[in-house]
Design a protein around this motif. Structure first.
Motif, PDB file in Angstrom:
ATOM      1  N   GLU A   1      -1.056   6.522   5.562  1.00  0.00           N
ATOM      2  CA  GLU A   1      -2.456   6.722   5.895  1.00  0.00           C
ATOM      3  C   GLU A   1      -2.620   7.322   7.292  1.00  0.00           C
ATOM      4  O   GLU A   1      -3.529   8.124   7.535  1.00  0.00           O
ATOM      5  CB  GLU A   1      -3.201   5.394   5.817  1.00  0.00           C
ATOM      6  CG  GLU A   1      -4.693   5.509   6.085  1.00  0.00           C
ATOM      7  CD  GLU A   1      -5.418   4.184   5.946  1.00  0.00           C
ATOM      8  OE1 GLU A   1      -6.662   4.215   5.887  1.00  0.00           O
ATOM      9  OE2 GLU A   1      -4.751   3.118   5.888  1.00  0.00           O
TER      10      GLU A   1
ATOM     11  N   THR B   1       2.037   3.583   2.402  1.00  0.00           N
ATOM     12  CA  THR B   1       0.894   2.774   1.991  1.00  0.00           C
ATOM     13  C   THR B   1      -0.255   2.932   2.975  1.00  0.00           C
ATOM     14  O   THR B   1      -0.245   3.816   3.833  1.00  0.00           O
ATOM     15  CB  THR B   1       1.297   1.291   1.848  1.00  0.00           C
ATOM     16  OG1 THR B   1       0.260   0.582   1.174  1.00  0.00           O
ATOM     17  CG2 THR B   1       1.576   0.636   3.193  1.00  0.00           C
ATOM     18  N   MET B   2      -1.231   2.026   2.857  1.00  0.00           N
ATOM     19  CA  MET B   2      -2.458   2.065   3.649  1.00  0.00           C
ATOM     20  C   MET B   2      -2.608   0.756   4.415  1.00  0.00           C
ATOM     21  O   MET B   2      -2.049  -0.272   4.033  1.00  0.00           O
ATOM     22  CB  MET B   2      -3.671   2.224   2.718  1.00  0.00           C
ATOM     23  CG  MET B   2      -3.581   3.344   1.720  1.00  0.00           C
ATOM     24  SD  MET B   2      -4.864   3.139   0.441  1.00  0.00           S
ATOM     25  CE  MET B   2      -6.347   3.086   1.459  1.00  0.00           C
ATOM     26  N   HIS B   3      -3.422   0.796   5.456  1.00  0.00           N
ATOM     27  CA  HIS B   3      -3.705  -0.427   6.197  1.00  0.00           C
ATOM     28  C   HIS B   3      -4.387  -1.466   5.315  1.00  0.00           C
ATOM     29  O   HIS B   3      -4.209  -2.674   5.516  1.00  0.00           O
ATOM     30  CB  HIS B   3      -4.586  -0.119   7.405  1.00  0.00           C
ATOM     31  CG  HIS B   3      -3.860   0.606   8.492  1.00  0.00           C
ATOM     32  ND1 HIS B   3      -2.986  -0.031   9.353  1.00  0.00           N
ATOM     33  CD2 HIS B   3      -3.846   1.913   8.837  1.00  0.00           C
ATOM     34  CE1 HIS B   3      -2.487   0.853  10.205  1.00  0.00           C
ATOM     35  NE2 HIS B   3      -2.986   2.046   9.903  1.00  0.00           N
ATOM     36  N   ARG B   4      -5.137  -0.997   4.330  1.00  0.00           N
ATOM     37  CA  ARG B   4      -5.812  -1.907   3.397  1.00  0.00           C
ATOM     38  C   ARG B   4      -4.829  -2.909   2.801  1.00  0.00           C
ATOM     39  O   ARG B   4      -5.149  -4.100   2.655  1.00  0.00           O
ATOM     40  CB  ARG B   4      -6.478  -1.086   2.288  1.00  0.00           C
ATOM     41  CG  ARG B   4      -7.151  -1.900   1.198  1.00  0.00           C
ATOM     42  CD  ARG B   4      -7.716  -0.990   0.116  1.00  0.00           C
ATOM     43  NE  ARG B   4      -8.411  -1.769  -0.901  1.00  0.00           N
ATOM     44  CZ  ARG B   4      -8.895  -1.251  -2.019  1.00  0.00           C
ATOM     45  NH1 ARG B   4      -8.767   0.039  -2.270  1.00  0.00           N
ATOM     46  NH2 ARG B   4      -9.519  -2.022  -2.902  1.00  0.00           N
TER      47      ARG B   4
ATOM     48  N   ASP C   1      -5.185   9.098   0.103  1.00  0.00           N
ATOM     49  CA  ASP C   1      -4.837   7.695   0.251  1.00  0.00           C
ATOM     50  C   ASP C   1      -4.348   7.144  -1.081  1.00  0.00           C
ATOM     51  O   ASP C   1      -4.785   7.569  -2.155  1.00  0.00           O
ATOM     52  CB  ASP C   1      -6.040   6.887   0.728  1.00  0.00           C
ATOM     53  CG  ASP C   1      -6.382   7.159   2.189  1.00  0.00           C
ATOM     54  OD1 ASP C   1      -5.484   7.604   2.939  1.00  0.00           O
ATOM     55  OD2 ASP C   1      -7.542   6.920   2.575  1.00  0.00           O
TER      56      ASP C   1
END
Length: 218
Positions: A139, A116-119, A55
């Motif tokens: 991700e 990228t990430m859901h964060r 990640d």
């Protein structure tokens, strides 16, 4: 109606502030800012594409450690929380939302493809005012663009063809090159006025999204 897939960082969101911050911090500590930026981006690429998937927030920690390693410093690793906060604060380029809203009004489906990430994307999505139909993130894909597996997974999920799909991106190596390998129709958002290569032709080119609606109509 078409399926429109967009690269996100650089194309829609202005991510330059992360690299500008690295330069700023370096200069405040008497280190060459451009050199620090170059090291940051070099290790960003190495760790994304040269190692098994991680990640991005974990990669970021390692990038900062390598910046200290290369520059013989000890302050970059302390900037992790600040860089995370900067990621949350990326803003849309001013030409983006008006263009996306017009495309949505015309009935097009809009999807994002992002390393990228859901964060982070969950926060960024608030700026899109509901015009995005879905997101495909590293991700979820467990790989980063330009890995062709990322692109193939998206095409399998959306089941589009060149008759009803266009990929729109600023990233040349990350997006235009792999889209070419898969035979996708593509529009290069050349915000930096760079020179493309003949081997990726044909592609359409725009300096930003201002005239994208007109181009899609054609």
């Amino acid at each position: 109606m078409s399926v429109l897939t967009f690269d996100c960082y650089g194309t829609l969101l202005n991510s330059d502030i992360i690299y500008e911050y690295i330069e700023k911090v370096a200069k405040e500590h008497g280190v060459d800012g451009q050199h620090a930026r170059d090291i940051f981006t070099m290790y960003e690429d190495r760790l994304m594409y040269g190692e098994p998937y991680q990640d991005y927030d974990q990669i970021l920690k390692q990038i900062l450690e390598y910046c200290d390693f290369e520059l013989k410093t000890d302050f970059f690793k302390g900037e992790y929380d600040n860089l995370i906060a900067i990621h949350f604060n990326f803003k849309l380029h001013p030409d983006v939302l008006p263009a996306l809203k017009k495309l949505k009004e015309q009935g097009h489906q809009i999807y994002l493809m992002s390393n990228t990430m859901h964060r982070f994307m969950d926060k960024h999505s608030e700026q899109f005012d509901g015009v995005v139909d879905g997101v495909f993130l590293a991700e979820d894909m467990h790989c980063y663009k330009p890995d062709l597996n990322f692109f193939k997974q998206v095409q399998a999920k959306l089941a589009f063809t060149n008759d009803n799909h266009v990929h729109i991106a600023k990233g040349y190596w990350w997006d235009i090159v792999p889209a070419t390998k898969l035979g996708w129709s593509k529009i290069w958002i050349n915000r930096d006025q760079k020179q493309g290569f003949e081997q990726e032709a044909p592609y359409l080119e725009l300096p930003d999204l201002t005239d994208l609606v007109t181009l899609i109509k054609k």
